[in-house]
Design a protein around this motif. Structure first.
Motif, PDB file in Angstrom:
ATOM      1  N   ARG A 129      45.381  30.671  55.768  1.00 29.35           N
ATOM      2  CA  ARG A 129      46.617  31.422  55.985  1.00 29.35           C
ATOM      3  C   ARG A 129      47.018  32.173  54.716  1.00 29.35           C
ATOM      4  O   ARG A 129      46.881  31.653  53.614  1.00 29.35           O
ATOM      5  CB  ARG A 129      47.749  30.476  56.363  1.00 29.35           C
ATOM      6  CG  ARG A 129      47.666  29.953  57.766  1.00 29.35           C
ATOM      7  CD  ARG A 129      48.884  29.114  58.042  1.00 29.35           C
ATOM      8  NE  ARG A 129      48.845  28.588  59.397  1.00 29.35           N
ATOM      9  CZ  ARG A 129      49.764  27.792  59.888  1.00 29.35           C
ATOM     10  NH1 ARG A 129      50.791  27.423  59.134  1.00 29.35           N
ATOM     11  NH2 ARG A 129      49.673  27.357  61.119  1.00 29.35           N
ATOM     12  N   ILE A 130      47.538  33.370  54.891  1.00 29.94           N
ATOM     13  CA  ILE A 130      48.064  34.139  53.768  1.00 29.94           C
ATOM     14  C   ILE A 130      49.245  33.386  53.158  1.00 29.94           C
ATOM     15  O   ILE A 130      49.370  33.270  51.945  1.00 29.94           O
ATOM     16  CB  ILE A 130      48.468  35.559  54.221  1.00 29.94           C
ATOM     17  CG1 ILE A 130      47.205  36.349  54.592  1.00 29.94           C
ATOM     18  CG2 ILE A 130      49.284  36.276  53.159  1.00 29.94           C
ATOM     19  CD1 ILE A 130      47.458  37.688  55.239  1.00 29.94           C
ATOM     20  N   ASP A 131      50.089  32.850  54.035  1.00 29.93           N
ATOM     21  CA  ASP A 131      51.230  32.035  53.595  1.00 29.93           C
ATOM     22  C   ASP A 131      51.142  30.710  54.345  1.00 29.93           C
ATOM     23  O   ASP A 131      51.279  30.671  55.566  1.00 29.93           O
ATOM     24  CB  ASP A 131      52.548  32.755  53.920  1.00 29.93           C
ATOM     25  CG  ASP A 131      53.785  31.999  53.466  1.00 29.93           C
ATOM     26  OD1 ASP A 131      53.703  30.771  53.238  1.00 29.93           O
ATOM     27  OD2 ASP A 131      54.850  32.627  53.360  1.00 29.93           O
ATOM     28  N   SER A 132      50.905  29.629  53.635  1.00 22.88           N
ATOM     29  CA  SER A 132      50.713  28.323  54.283  1.00 22.88           C
ATOM     30  C   SER A 132      51.941  27.860  55.053  1.00 22.88           C
ATOM     31  O   SER A 132      51.842  26.998  55.919  1.00 22.88           O
ATOM     32  CB  SER A 132      50.314  27.270  53.252  1.00 22.88           C
ATOM     33  OG  SER A 132      51.335  27.125  52.275  1.00 22.88           O
ATOM     34  N   ASN A 133      53.099  28.458  54.791  1.00 22.57           N
ATOM     35  CA  ASN A 133      54.327  28.068  55.488  1.00 22.57           C
ATOM     36  C   ASN A 133      54.714  29.021  56.621  1.00 22.57           C
ATOM     37  O   ASN A 133      55.690  28.781  57.307  1.00 22.57           O
ATOM     38  CB  ASN A 133      55.495  27.991  54.490  1.00 22.57           C
ATOM     39  CG  ASN A 133      55.264  26.915  53.454  1.00 22.57           C
ATOM     40  OD1 ASN A 133      54.823  25.819  53.781  1.00 22.57           O
ATOM     41  ND2 ASN A 133      55.526  27.243  52.202  1.00 22.57           N
ATOM     42  N   SER A 135      52.665  31.112  59.624  1.00 25.25           N
ATOM     43  CA  SER A 135      51.431  31.541  60.299  1.00 25.25           C
ATOM     44  C   SER A 135      51.508  32.991  60.787  1.00 25.25           C
ATOM     45  O   SER A 135      50.479  33.624  61.009  1.00 25.25           O
ATOM     46  CB  SER A 135      51.113  30.612  61.469  1.00 25.25           C
ATOM     47  OG  SER A 135      52.150  30.679  62.435  1.00 25.25           O
ATOM     48  N   ALA A 136      52.717  33.534  60.941  1.00 27.66           N
ATOM     49  CA  ALA A 136      52.883  34.909  61.421  1.00 27.66           C
ATOM     50  C   ALA A 136      52.341  35.933  60.424  1.00 27.66           C
ATOM     51  O   ALA A 136      52.055  37.070  60.794  1.00 27.66           O
ATOM     52  CB  ALA A 136      54.352  35.183  61.708  1.00 27.66           C
ATOM     53  N   LYS A 137      52.167  35.541  59.178  1.00 24.99           N
ATOM     54  CA  LYS A 137      51.663  36.472  58.168  1.00 24.99           C
ATOM     55  C   LYS A 137      50.156  36.661  58.255  1.00 24.99           C
ATOM     56  O   LYS A 137      49.598  37.515  57.575  1.00 24.99           O
ATOM     57  CB  LYS A 137      52.071  36.010  56.762  1.00 24.99           C
ATOM     58  CG  LYS A 137      53.563  36.125  56.536  1.00 24.99           C
ATOM     59  CD  LYS A 137      53.955  35.788  55.133  1.00 24.99           C
ATOM     60  CE  LYS A 137      55.464  35.961  54.954  1.00 24.99           C
ATOM     61  NZ  LYS A 137      55.893  35.564  53.615  1.00 24.99           N
ATOM     62  N   GLY A 138      49.496  35.866  59.092  1.00 23.06           N
ATOM     63  CA  GLY A 138      48.083  36.079  59.348  1.00 23.06           C
ATOM     64  C   GLY A 138      47.138  35.297  58.454  1.00 23.06           C
ATOM     65  O   GLY A 138      47.541  34.386  57.732  1.00 23.06           O
ATOM     66  N   LEU A 139      45.871  35.715  58.504  1.00 23.31           N
ATOM     67  CA  LEU A 139      44.792  35.030  57.802  1.00 23.31           C
ATOM     68  C   LEU A 139      44.158  35.937  56.757  1.00 23.31           C
ATOM     69  O   LEU A 139      44.229  37.155  56.865  1.00 23.31           O
ATOM     70  CB  LEU A 139      43.703  34.610  58.797  1.00 23.31           C
ATOM     71  CG  LEU A 139      44.098  33.653  59.907  1.00 23.31           C
ATOM     72  CD1 LEU A 139      42.970  33.520  60.914  1.00 23.31           C
ATOM     73  CD2 LEU A 139      44.470  32.298  59.355  1.00 23.31           C
TER      74      LEU A 139
END
Length: 195
Positions: A129-133, A135-139
């Motif tokens: 994940r781009i942001d571990s907190n 998931s909407a920010k993608g991979l």
């Protein structure tokens, strides 16, 4: 039952007639039965497997079922088996998995069967994940990932049945990865794989 057999014969004959004209047909008969108990569902399931069919789709008529979406009101009963295969390579991912692993290329110990295996998690494909907190920010592709990380490893693969590919070579129907094996040093050979 007699009416069901008539319908089944009619559809089979219709499909043969359409194919004789070099046209495609996807007409199938969907049989419905209503059961009050789980034992009756399993009895039908085993009868279906004996006839060489894939399985059942069981619906809870009291559940809210929305067309085109997965729901807890529908359960697929399929007969999956498993086998251990050796990873010999990979296919590159596409779309959101570009740069990572799309599928694993696996082989039996004897080399008679080679199969592309799907069902990998995002992490197994090489993505985090781009942001571990959020998931909407993608991979994104993990900078420490190597697409060769599975090479020469043994993985357990689940599949529906033993089949053949387009060229007539042995293959597996609906293969997907279950786990990487650290306790096994060799893949199974073709004749050890269950039908």
């Amino acid at each position: 039952i007699q009416g069901l057999q008539y319908c089944s014969d009619f559809i089979n004959n219709y499909n043969k007639w359409i194919r004789s004209k070099n046209l495609d047909t996807n007409l199938i008969l969907i049989h419905n039965e209503f059961f009050e108990d789980l034992d009756s569902v399993y009895d039908l399931y085993y009868r279906v497997l004996e006839k060489g069919m894939e399985g059942l789709v069981v619906k809870n008529l009291n559940a809210k079922i929305y067309h085109g979406t997965s729901t807890e009101g529908i359960i697929k009963l399929k007969d999956f088996k498993d086998t251990d295969l050796k990873v010999i390579g990979f296919e590159l991912g596409t779309g959101k998995y570009t740069g990572g692993i799309g599928s694993l290329i696996c082989m039996t110990e004897c080399g008679r069967m080679t199969v592309n295996i799907a069902g990998l998690t995002d992490k197994q494909r090489g993505f985090i994940r781009i942001d571990s907190n959020d998931s909407a920010k993608g991979l994104m592709l993990d900078p420490e990932h190597s697409n060769d990380k599975f090479n020469n490893k043994i993985v357990t693969v689940k599949y529906n049945k033993l089949s053949t590919d387009k060229t007539g070579k042995p293959s597996l129907s609906l293969p997907s990865i279950m786990e990487e094996r650290t306790d096994v040093t060799r893949a199974q050979v073709s004749h050890e794989i269950k039908k």
